[in-house]
Design an enzyme around this catalytic site. Structure first.
Site, PDB file in Angstrom:
ATOM      1  N   ASP A 226     -16.502 -69.860  -0.030  1.00 12.09           N
ATOM      2  CA  ASP A 226     -17.252 -68.765   0.581  1.00 12.09           C
ATOM      3  C   ASP A 226     -17.009 -67.525  -0.274  1.00 12.09           C
ATOM      4  O   ASP A 226     -17.758 -67.260  -1.204  1.00 12.09           O
ATOM      5  CB  ASP A 226     -16.787 -68.595   2.033  1.00 12.09           C
ATOM      6  CG  ASP A 226     -17.609 -67.584   2.803  1.00 12.09           C
ATOM      7  OD1 ASP A 226     -18.541 -67.010   2.224  1.00 12.09           O
ATOM      8  OD2 ASP A 226     -17.324 -67.352   3.994  1.00 12.09           O
TER       9      ASP A 226
ATOM     10  N   GLY B  89     -14.347 -67.286  -2.161  1.00 13.04           N
ATOM     11  CA  GLY B  89     -13.648 -67.817  -3.334  1.00 13.04           C
ATOM     12  C   GLY B  89     -12.169 -67.453  -3.351  1.00 13.04           C
ATOM     13  O   GLY B  89     -11.440 -67.844  -4.249  1.00 13.04           O
TER      14      GLY B  89
ATOM     15  N   PHE C  63     -22.676 -70.393   8.910  1.00 13.15           N
ATOM     16  CA  PHE C  63     -21.407 -71.029   9.269  1.00 13.15           C
ATOM     17  C   PHE C  63     -21.669 -72.480   9.644  1.00 13.15           C
ATOM     18  O   PHE C  63     -22.410 -72.769  10.575  1.00 13.15           O
ATOM     19  CB  PHE C  63     -20.686 -70.291  10.406  1.00 13.15           C
ATOM     20  CG  PHE C  63     -19.268 -70.751  10.541  1.00 13.15           C
ATOM     21  CD1 PHE C  63     -18.277 -70.227   9.718  1.00 13.15           C
ATOM     22  CD2 PHE C  63     -18.921 -71.753  11.447  1.00 13.15           C
ATOM     23  CE1 PHE C  63     -16.964 -70.686   9.792  1.00 13.15           C
ATOM     24  CE2 PHE C  63     -17.606 -72.213  11.532  1.00 13.15           C
ATOM     25  CZ  PHE C  63     -16.634 -71.674  10.703  1.00 13.15           C
TER      26      PHE C  63
ATOM     27  N   ASP D  42     -14.401 -77.385  10.107  1.00 14.44           N
ATOM     28  CA  ASP D  42     -14.128 -77.064  11.507  1.00 14.44           C
ATOM     29  C   ASP D  42     -14.559 -75.675  11.918  1.00 14.44           C
ATOM     30  O   ASP D  42     -14.832 -74.804  11.095  1.00 14.44           O
ATOM     31  CB  ASP D  42     -12.622 -77.154  11.769  1.00 14.44           C
ATOM     32  CG  ASP D  42     -11.872 -75.967  11.171  1.00 14.44           C
ATOM     33  OD1 ASP D  42     -12.054 -75.693   9.970  1.00 14.44           O
ATOM     34  OD2 ASP D  42     -11.122 -75.295  11.911  1.00 14.44           O
TER      35      ASP D  42
END
Ligand code: IMP
Ligand code: MG
Length: 235
Positions: free
Chosen positions: A153, A155, A202, A209
């Site tokens: 995302d 990084g 997301f 998760d």
């Protein structure tokens, strides 16, 4: 003469084409979403998800090709595979299996190792990265290491990990990523082998998760607002 020309030109073209194909990306467009009702979503998860973005079958197919690309790029040298838990457990297993097939004729074996990095709570980054299992990293000294992670995302997590690996004296490192989010990166991190480039949403499933839920979900899905609300602050 024509024969010589053919022999000279064709291998060059083929090689260029192979290079191009090896770096080809599998990009999921912003609006690519399929109804959850069209897939086998467990009943307990139905209202928590808004769409399927990458079905399991597509992941399996892509991982097979990714393993072939990894092998042709890295070659037959000894290789240590590093699984970044928990998110990449499914991707790691699939990749190891496909690499085993791709490296069938290699004289050198692969090894596997496992670590954990945590940087997220809810859907927001906390800004700090915790690396668990550091003692294992000394075992990677002088080795060719393929870091297998689930998602990039910002990084931050991956760059911190690569930095730590370099400090502990690995010979060479590469990264294999299940998904890379299409977001402007403030942190520069090597993304060597990426299975899918995805929009900035997301996602959960296939190991990923939301507060420790949905890892067992077969497909990569987008959360619904009610799902995000339902599992907020739950461990
Ligand atoms: P980064 O440090 O911002 O690149 O975040 C990487 C980590 O954040 C991943 O290893 C995940 O644990 C988590 N993460 C980021 N985006 C998502 C997402 O869409 N779903 C689930 N976890 C995510
Ligand atoms: Mg992770």
């Amino acid at each position: 003469e024509g024969g010589i020309l053919k022999r000279r030109i064709i291998p060059l073209c083929t090689r260029r084409m192979e290079e191009k194909m090896a770096s080809a990306q599998a990009v999921i467009p912003d609006d690519f979403e399929m109804p959850t009702e069209a897939f086998d979503i467990p009943r307990s998860y139905v209202g928590d998800l808004s769409a399927v973005v990458i079905p399991e079958g597509m992941i399996k197919d892509r991982v097979r090709r990714l393993a072939q690309d990894i092998h042709s790029s890295i070659g037959s040298e000894p290789l240590a595979l590093l699984c970044v838990l928990k998110g990449s457990y499914k991707f790691f297993t699939a990749l190891v299996d496909e690499l085993t097939s791709a490296r069938f004729n290699c004289p050198h074996p692969m090894t596997v190792d496992f670590i954990r990095c945590r940087s997220y709570e809810d859907t927001q980054s906390t800004g700090t990265v915790e690396i668990i299992g550091l003692s294992n990293l000394t075992e990677l000294k002088g080795k060719n290491v393929l870091v297998v992670d689930d998602i990039v995302d910002t990084g931050r997590t991956l760059s911190r990990l690569i930095h730590t690996l370099e400090e502990s004296g690995v010979k060479k490192s590469w990264t294999a990523l299940l998904v890379s989010k299409r977001v402007p990166r403030s942190i520069d991190v090597a993304e060597d082998f990426v299975a899918f480039q995805i929009p900035d949403k997301f996602i959960v499933g296939y190991g990923l998760d939301y507060n420790q839920r949905f890892r067992d979900l077969r497909h990569i899905c987008v959360m619904s607002n009610s799902g995000i609300e339902k599992y907020k602050n739950l461990e």
